[in-house]
Design a protein around this motif. Structure first.
Motif, mmCIF file in Angstrom:
data_model
loop_
_atom_site.group_PDB
_atom_site.id
_atom_site.type_symbol
_atom_site.label_atom_id
_atom_site.label_comp_id
_atom_site.label_asym_id
_atom_site.label_seq_id
_atom_site.Cartn_x
_atom_site.Cartn_y
_atom_site.Cartn_z
ATOM 1 N N ASP A 20 0.798 -1.222 0.000
ATOM 2 C CA ASP A 20 0.000 0.000 0.000
ATOM 3 C C ASP A 20 0.834 1.277 0.000
ATOM 4 N N ASN A 21 2.144 1.160 -0.026
ATOM 5 C CA ASN A 21 3.016 2.346 -0.091
ATOM 6 C C ASN A 21 4.144 2.097 -1.080
ATOM 7 N N ALA A 22 3.754 1.608 -2.258
ATOM 8 C CA ALA A 22 4.730 1.157 -3.243
ATOM 9 C C ALA A 22 5.309 2.318 -4.053
ATOM 10 N N THR A 23 6.500 2.107 -4.553
ATOM 11 C CA THR A 23 7.145 2.988 -5.523
ATOM 12 C C THR A 23 7.563 2.128 -6.697
ATOM 13 N N ASP A 24 8.002 2.756 -7.799
ATOM 14 C CA ASP A 24 8.484 1.953 -8.917
ATOM 15 C C ASP A 24 9.803 2.492 -9.432
ATOM 16 N N ALA A 25 10.540 1.635 -10.118
ATOM 17 C CA ALA A 25 11.886 1.969 -10.591
ATOM 18 C C ALA A 25 12.123 1.297 -11.933
ATOM 19 N N PRO A 26 12.991 1.878 -12.772
ATOM 20 C CA PRO A 26 13.265 1.290 -14.089
ATOM 21 C C PRO A 26 14.140 0.045 -13.990
ATOM 22 N N ILE A 27 13.936 -0.864 -14.942
ATOM 23 C CA ILE A 27 14.776 -2.054 -15.056
ATOM 24 C C ILE A 27 15.843 -1.777 -16.108
ATOM 25 N N ASP A 28 17.092 -1.936 -15.724
ATOM 26 C CA ASP A 28 18.222 -1.617 -16.587
ATOM 27 C C ASP A 28 18.947 -2.895 -16.993
ATOM 28 N N GLY A 29 18.416 -3.608 -17.994
ATOM 29 C CA GLY A 29 19.098 -4.783 -18.524
ATOM 30 C C GLY A 29 18.910 -6.020 -17.665
ATOM 31 N N TYR A 30 19.576 -7.093 -18.051
ATOM 32 C CA TYR A 30 19.468 -8.362 -17.329
ATOM 33 C C TYR A 30 20.753 -9.153 -17.507
ATOM 34 N N LYS A 31 21.110 -9.904 -16.468
ATOM 35 C CA LYS A 31 22.322 -10.715 -16.469
ATOM 36 C C LYS A 31 22.095 -11.964 -15.630
ATOM 37 N N TYR A 32 23.060 -12.892 -15.703
ATOM 38 C CA TYR A 32 23.028 -14.068 -14.848
ATOM 39 C C TYR A 32 23.433 -13.701 -13.416
ATOM 40 N N SER A 33 23.084 -14.585 -12.494
ATOM 41 C CA SER A 33 23.525 -14.454 -11.106
ATOM 42 C C SER A 33 24.679 -15.421 -10.858
ATOM 43 N N TYR A 34 25.727 -14.955 -10.195
ATOM 44 C CA TYR A 34 26.903 -15.782 -9.935
ATOM 45 C C TYR A 34 27.089 -16.011 -8.438
ATOM 46 N N TYR A 35 27.733 -17.097 -8.115
ATOM 47 C CA TYR A 35 28.024 -17.422 -6.725
ATOM 48 C C TYR A 35 28.723 -16.247 -6.053
ATOM 49 N N GLY A 36 28.255 -15.880 -4.873
ATOM 50 C CA GLY A 36 28.859 -14.801 -4.112
ATOM 51 C C GLY A 36 28.217 -13.453 -4.319
ATOM 52 N N ASP A 37 27.331 -13.311 -5.319
ATOM 53 C CA ASP A 37 26.668 -12.035 -5.571
ATOM 54 C C ASP A 37 25.532 -11.844 -4.560
ATOM 55 N N TRP B 109 16.294 -8.989 -8.707
ATOM 56 C CA TRP B 109 17.080 -7.940 -9.345
ATOM 57 C C TRP B 109 18.240 -7.530 -8.453
ATOM 58 N N THR B 110 19.141 -6.739 -9.032
ATOM 59 C CA THR B 110 20.186 -6.098 -8.247
ATOM 60 C C THR B 110 20.306 -4.657 -8.692
ATOM 61 N N TYR B 111 20.833 -3.829 -7.820
ATOM 62 C CA TYR B 111 20.882 -2.394 -8.055
ATOM 63 C C TYR B 111 22.015 -2.016 -9.014
ATOM 64 N N THR B 112 21.730 -1.098 -9.955
ATOM 65 C CA THR B 112 22.769 -0.468 -10.768
ATOM 66 C C THR B 112 22.551 1.038 -10.709
ATOM 67 N N SER B 113 23.508 1.800 -11.188
ATOM 68 C CA SER B 113 23.388 3.258 -11.150
ATOM 69 C C SER B 113 22.244 3.752 -12.016
ATOM 70 N N ASN B 114 21.774 2.924 -12.964
ATOM 71 C CA ASN B 114 20.694 3.331 -13.864
ATOM 72 C C ASN B 114 19.342 2.716 -13.495
ATOM 73 N N GLY B 115 19.291 1.937 -12.429
ATOM 74 C CA GLY B 115 18.020 1.331 -12.052
ATOM 75 C C GLY B 115 18.207 -0.038 -11.438
ATOM 76 N N ARG B 116 17.422 -0.994 -11.905
ATOM 77 C CA ARG B 116 17.452 -2.348 -11.373
ATOM 78 C C ARG B 116 17.806 -3.322 -12.493
ATOM 79 N N GLN B 117 18.845 -4.098 -12.298
ATOM 80 C CA GLN B 117 19.230 -5.090 -13.299
ATOM 81 C C GLN B 117 18.490 -6.394 -13.009
ATOM 82 N N ALA B 118 17.698 -6.851 -13.963
ATOM 83 C CA ALA B 118 16.899 -8.061 -13.761
ATOM 84 C C ALA B 118 17.790 -9.293 -13.675
#
Length: 402
Positions: free
Chosen positions: A291-308, A363-372
């Motif tokens: 009920d108090n949501a915000t939205d953010a842009p998705i900036d590309g997509y990549k794989y997830s690696y061990y340790g991330d 997702w994970t955070y990038t300077s341009n938004g959220r990386q899927a």
């Protein structure tokens, strides 16, 4: 960005073979971080620390999955010390991997790479995993999941407490590779904002035509098909059936029609909702509470690696961060009886996903938004979550982000 603006936009531990541990641009000389310190960082601070590691990891992994498949075991990010360890069955191939990484991304910092010996290639272990899953009785009466670790030392098989074992607990040899069996606390469950409107984005509540009292799952990846630019909104396949008419969650006495579920991909636990008759999709994602949501842009997509480290935006949970990637290649059977393949992460200080989060964007955070990174698929009450990967899903269907 306001919704009206969005509509306008849419329509238009092995031996290290190198020297001292490297230092990332965000890491002062000699600085190390604990997992708890990294988990407590703001997303922006995590990106400064992990961004250079993710970039060079992408360059290496692209080669390892293709040209280096015969000897590539995997890789692991080490944000604690600012390095990426690459595991190879033949460490004499180190120079070939370095050269390929430089060709793939000239801006990637290959000085952050460290090389170590992997006993088996990922290709070998993946082939053995299929045989274990096809003949589970060789290990136990029931298998919960089978993981391929980035170090290449063998397969990790998990069974629920009380499961009868037919193989030695650890380690056994099956199909030519070591198999370690471990017991987990019971079984987890599949994980499923309220009444969203077009353009359709990730992180919103979803229901099927025959469900109208609450949300059941979450939207994940806003996409378009490459050859005809048709719009799709992707969620988890275990939530609904092909042909279902999908709606938003109910609010104010009604709900909005999103589209018809056109495709399912069970291995990646993905379902593509065709929204072309109801409105476009847009590469943004809901975050925050219901009920108090915000939205953010998705900036590309990549794989997830061990340790991330990643976050997820399922509707029930709203937003959860501090999820540590500890299983980059896991295969399990979902509640619908289908085998799924993806990534496993752990949140040490809480529950990373809950019922109704399924299909939500990881997702994970990038300077341009959220990386899927992918879609929430599975979780248990003890801090573990699994997701299927955006790169695999979009590639399988010839799609891109909207």
């Amino acid at each position: 960005m306001k919704r009206s603006t969005r509509i306008a936009v849419a329509l238009a531990t092995a031996a290290t073979l190198a020297g001292l541990l490297p230092v990332s641009p965000a890491q002062a000389a000699g600085t190390t971080y604990t997992d708890a310190e990294i988990a407590a960082m703001t997303p922006a601070a995590q990106d400064r620390l992990l961004g250079p590691l993710r970039r060079v990891a992408n360059a290496v992994d692209a080669f390892g999955r293709e040209g280096g498949a015969a000897y590539y075991s995997g890789l692991a990010l080490d944000g604690n010390h600012g390095s990426v360890t690459v595991y190879l069955t033949d460490t004499g191939r180190k120079d070939a991997v370095l050269a390929a990484a430089r060709r793939s991304d000239k801006g990637a910092d290959v000085s952050l790479l460290r090389f170590a010996r992997g006993a088996y290639s990922r290709k070998e272990l993946q082939a053995a995993r299929e045989q274990v899953l096809d003949r589970p009785s060789l290990v136990a009466t029931s298998i919960e999941s089978v993981s391929v670790p980035p170090t290449g030392e063998g397969l990790k098989v998990r069974v629920a407490q009380g499961t009868a074992l037919t193989a030695a607990k650890a380690p056994a040899q099956l199909f030519g590779v070591p198999v370690t069996v471990e017991t987990v606390q019971g079984s987890g469950e599949d994980k499923s904002r309220r009444r969203d409107e077009r353009p359709w984005i990730g992180g919103a509540a979803l229901t099927a035509s025959y469900q109208n009292d609450a949300w059941t799952c979450t939207s994940g990846i806003p996409a378009r098909r490459n050859y005809d630019n048709r719009w799709f909104l992707i969620t988890a396949a275990h939530c609904y059936n092909e042909g279902d008419e999908i709606y938003t969650g109910p609010e104010g006495g009604g709900r909005n029609h999103v589209g018809r579920l056109a495709y399912e991909h069970q291995l990646y636990d993905a379902a593509a909702i065709d929204t072309s008759n109801t409105g476009p999709t847009l590469s943004w994602v809901w975050e925050g509470g219901q009920d108090n949501a915000t939205d953010a842009p998705i900036d590309g997509y990549k794989y997830s690696y061990y340790g991330d480290w990643v976050c997820q935006s399922g509707f029930t949970s709203g937003q959860v961060c501090g999820i540590h990637v500890l299983g980059p290649d896991v295969k399990w059977t979902g509640s619908n009886g289908q085998k799924h393949r993806g990534v496993e992460g752990v949140k040490d200080d809480g529950i990373p996903s809950r019922g109704g989060d399924s299909g939500g964007l990881v997702w994970t955070y990038t300077s341009n938004g959220r990386q899927a990174r992918g879609l929430v698929s599975w979780g248990d009450p003890w801090g573990t979550m699994r997701w299927t990967e955006a790169t695999d899903i979009l590639g399988a269907w010839g799609m891109s982000l909207a």
